[in-house]
Design a protein around this motif. Structure first.
Motif, PDB file in Angstrom:
ATOM      1  N   PRO A   1       0.807  -1.220   0.000  1.00  8.93           N
ATOM      2  CA  PRO A   1       0.000   0.000   0.000  1.00  8.93           C
ATOM      3  C   PRO A   1       0.840   1.269   0.000  1.00  8.93           C
ATOM      4  CG  PRO A   1      -0.054  -1.024   2.166  1.00  8.93           C
ATOM      5  CD  PRO A   1       0.699  -1.957   1.258  1.00  8.93           C
ATOM      6  N   PHE A   2       1.941   1.261   0.765  1.00  2.99           N
ATOM      7  CA  PHE A   2       2.810   2.434   0.773  1.00  2.99           C
ATOM      8  C   PHE A   2       4.153   2.074   1.387  1.00  2.99           C
ATOM      9  CE2 PHE A   2       0.573   2.776   4.836  1.00  2.99           C
ATOM     10  CZ  PHE A   2       1.565   3.122   5.728  1.00  2.99           C
ATOM     11  N   THR A   3       5.121   2.908   1.088  1.00  3.02           N
ATOM     12  CA  THR A   3       6.438   2.781   1.715  1.00  3.02           C
ATOM     13  C   THR A   3       6.811   4.143   2.279  1.00  3.02           C
ATOM     14  OG1 THR A   3       7.665   3.337  -0.292  1.00  3.02           O
ATOM     15  CG2 THR A   3       7.228   1.023   0.089  1.00  3.02           C
ATOM     16  N   VAL A   4       7.592   4.095   3.343  1.00  4.27           N
ATOM     17  CA  VAL A   4       8.107   5.320   3.953  1.00  4.27           C
ATOM     18  C   VAL A   4       9.596   5.104   4.190  1.00  4.27           C
ATOM     19  CG1 VAL A   4       7.981   6.923   5.901  1.00  4.27           C
ATOM     20  CG2 VAL A   4       5.913   5.726   5.127  1.00  4.27           C
ATOM     21  N   LEU A   5      10.391   6.074   3.796  1.00  2.58           N
ATOM     22  CA  LEU A   5      11.821   6.049   4.075  1.00  2.58           C
ATOM     23  C   LEU A   5      12.151   7.312   4.859  1.00  2.58           C
ATOM     24  CD1 LEU A   5      14.751   5.076   3.794  1.00  2.58           C
ATOM     25  CD2 LEU A   5      14.816   6.235   1.572  1.00  2.58           C
ATOM     26  N   ILE A   6      12.715   7.126   6.035  1.00  2.00           N
ATOM     27  CA  ILE A   6      13.127   8.260   6.871  1.00  2.00           C
ATOM     28  C   ILE A   6      14.646   8.233   6.951  1.00  2.00           C
ATOM     29  CG2 ILE A   6      12.983   9.349   9.142  1.00  2.00           C
ATOM     30  CD1 ILE A   6      10.357   7.699   9.508  1.00  2.00           C
ATOM     31  N   ILE A   7      15.269   9.345   6.616  1.00  2.60           N
ATOM     32  CA  ILE A   7      16.720   9.454   6.718  1.00  2.60           C
ATOM     33  C   ILE A   7      17.032  10.575   7.706  1.00  2.60           C
ATOM     34  CG2 ILE A   7      18.878   9.986   5.533  1.00  2.60           C
ATOM     35  CD1 ILE A   7      17.701   8.845   2.996  1.00  2.60           C
ATOM     36  N   THR A   8      17.862  10.258   8.702  1.00  8.65           N
ATOM     37  CA  THR A   8      18.311  11.251   9.668  1.00  8.65           C
ATOM     38  C   THR A   8      19.794  11.478   9.444  1.00  8.65           C
ATOM     39  OG1 THR A   8      16.656  10.541  11.258  1.00  8.65           O
ATOM     40  CG2 THR A   8      18.524  11.804  12.122  1.00  8.65           C
ATOM     41  N   HIS A   9      20.134  12.758   9.245  1.00 11.44           N
ATOM     42  CA  HIS A   9      21.533  13.144   9.028  1.00 11.44           C
ATOM     43  C   HIS A   9      21.763  14.417   9.823  1.00 11.44           C
ATOM     44  CE1 HIS A   9      24.712  15.135   6.409  1.00 11.44           C
ATOM     45  NE2 HIS A   9      25.305  14.076   6.909  1.00 11.44           N
ATOM     46  N   GLY A  10      22.669  14.337  10.792  1.00  8.19           N
ATOM     47  CA  GLY A  10      22.865  15.500  11.654  1.00  8.19           C
ATOM     48  C   GLY A  10      21.631  15.705  12.502  1.00  8.19           C
ATOM     49  N   GLU A  11      21.107  16.907  12.487  1.00  7.34           N
ATOM     50  CA  GLU A  11      19.912  17.237  13.262  1.00  7.34           C
ATOM     51  C   GLU A  11      18.651  17.242  12.408  1.00  7.34           C
ATOM     52  OE1 GLU A  11      19.856  17.632  16.637  1.00  7.34           O
ATOM     53  OE2 GLU A  11      21.944  16.957  16.445  1.00  7.34           O
ATOM     54  N   THR A  12      18.750  16.753  11.197  1.00 12.33           N
ATOM     55  CA  THR A  12      17.621  16.812  10.271  1.00 12.33           C
ATOM     56  C   THR A  12      17.140  15.415   9.900  1.00 12.33           C
ATOM     57  OG1 THR A  12      18.524  18.839   9.326  1.00 12.33           O
ATOM     58  CG2 THR A  12      16.856  17.700   8.037  1.00 12.33           C
ATOM     59  N   SER A  13      15.845  15.246   9.932  1.00  9.94           N
ATOM     60  CA  SER A  13      15.229  14.013   9.438  1.00  9.94           C
ATOM     61  C   SER A  13      14.315  14.383   8.273  1.00  9.94           C
ATOM     62  CB  SER A  13      14.404  13.332  10.532  1.00  9.94           C
ATOM     63  OG  SER A  13      15.237  12.834  11.541  1.00  9.94           O
ATOM     64  N   VAL A  14      14.377  13.591   7.229  1.00 13.94           N
ATOM     65  CA  VAL A  14      13.497  13.806   6.079  1.00 13.94           C
ATOM     66  C   VAL A  14      12.793  12.484   5.790  1.00 13.94           C
ATOM     67  CG1 VAL A  14      14.739  15.715   5.024  1.00 13.94           C
ATOM     68  CG2 VAL A  14      15.427  13.390   4.499  1.00 13.94           C
ATOM     69  N   ALA A  15      11.590  12.593   5.300  1.00 12.58           N
ATOM     70  CA  ALA A  15      10.804  11.391   4.999  1.00 12.58           C
ATOM     71  C   ALA A  15      10.361  11.408   3.549  1.00 12.58           C
ATOM     72  CB  ALA A  15       9.596  11.311   5.924  1.00 12.58           C
ATOM     73  N   CYS A  16      10.322  10.239   2.958  1.00 10.91           N
ATOM     74  CA  CYS A  16       9.829  10.058   1.597  1.00 10.91           C
ATOM     75  C   CYS A  16       8.652   9.093   1.673  1.00 10.91           C
ATOM     76  CB  CYS A  16      10.939   9.478   0.721  1.00 10.91           C
ATOM     77  SG  CYS A  16      10.411   9.040  -0.945  1.00 10.91           S
ATOM     78  N   PHE A  17       7.527   9.476   1.099  1.00 13.49           N
ATOM     79  CA  PHE A  17       6.327   8.642   1.081  1.00 13.49           C
ATOM     80  C   PHE A  17       6.030   8.266  -0.362  1.00 13.49           C
ATOM     81  CE2 PHE A  17       6.048  11.357   4.730  1.00 13.49           C
ATOM     82  CZ  PHE A  17       5.524  10.547   5.727  1.00 13.49           C
ATOM     83  N   VAL A  18       5.811   6.998  -0.596  1.00 14.45           N
ATOM     84  CA  VAL A  18       5.362   6.533  -1.911  1.00 14.45           C
ATOM     85  C   VAL A  18       4.112   5.709  -1.642  1.00 14.45           C
ATOM     86  CG1 VAL A  18       5.951   5.281  -4.013  1.00 14.45           C
ATOM     87  CG2 VAL A  18       7.752   6.419  -2.714  1.00 14.45           C
TER      88      VAL A  18
END
Length: 139
Positions: free
Chosen positions: A89-106
């Motif tokens: 149904p969906f995938t989520v990728l969370i990447i944390t680098h330093g003090e920042t986290s970003v998420a990708c939703f497909v």
């Protein structure tokens, strides 16, 4: 009269040969139909078992604990990229680098409500922050 009798016998022999060939072809067609029916049933069961509403989402969390560099230049931003395997149904990728986290939703566009998932995720994080819970990455 003899010609009619000979023609009738020849014609009946010809029809008997054709009927035998048709019976053989019919048997082959029935066997192929049975194989296709079995394949259709197996595929139908597989399709039902793997449809997105019955499968679990994929969620990956990648934490990069050390500074990154490319050709000596410091990496200051990462943009995640993710694919959606068939049947999920969906995938989520969370990447944390330093003090920042970003998420990708497909998401699977055929499933209702998933297009709002990124915004709902953002709102949940905002609510956590406002309630005093930390949204900072754990080290």
């Amino acid at each position: 009269m003899t010609d009619v009798l000979v023609w009738t016998i020849e014609r009946r022999l010809e029809l008997a040969k054709r009927a035998e060939l048709l019976r053989k072809e019919l048997g082959e067609l029935e066997a192929e139909d049975a194989r296709l029916e079995a394949a259709e049933m197996v595929f139908g069961q597989w399709a039902e078992a793997t449809k997105p509403s019955r499968t679990m989402p994929i969620v990956s969390n990648l934490t990069l604990r050390h500074p990154l560099a490319v050709l000596g230049a410091e990496v200051v931003r990462l943009d995640p990229l993710m694919c959606l395997p068939e049947g999920f149904p969906f995938t989520v990728l969370i990447i944390t680098h330093g003090e920042t986290s970003v998420a990708c939703f497909v998401t699977d566009s055929s499933l209702p409500g998933l297009s709002t998932l990124p915004q709902r995720w953002h709102d949940a994080l905002k609510n956590l922050q406002m309630s005093g819970h930390s949204t900072a990455p754990n080290r």
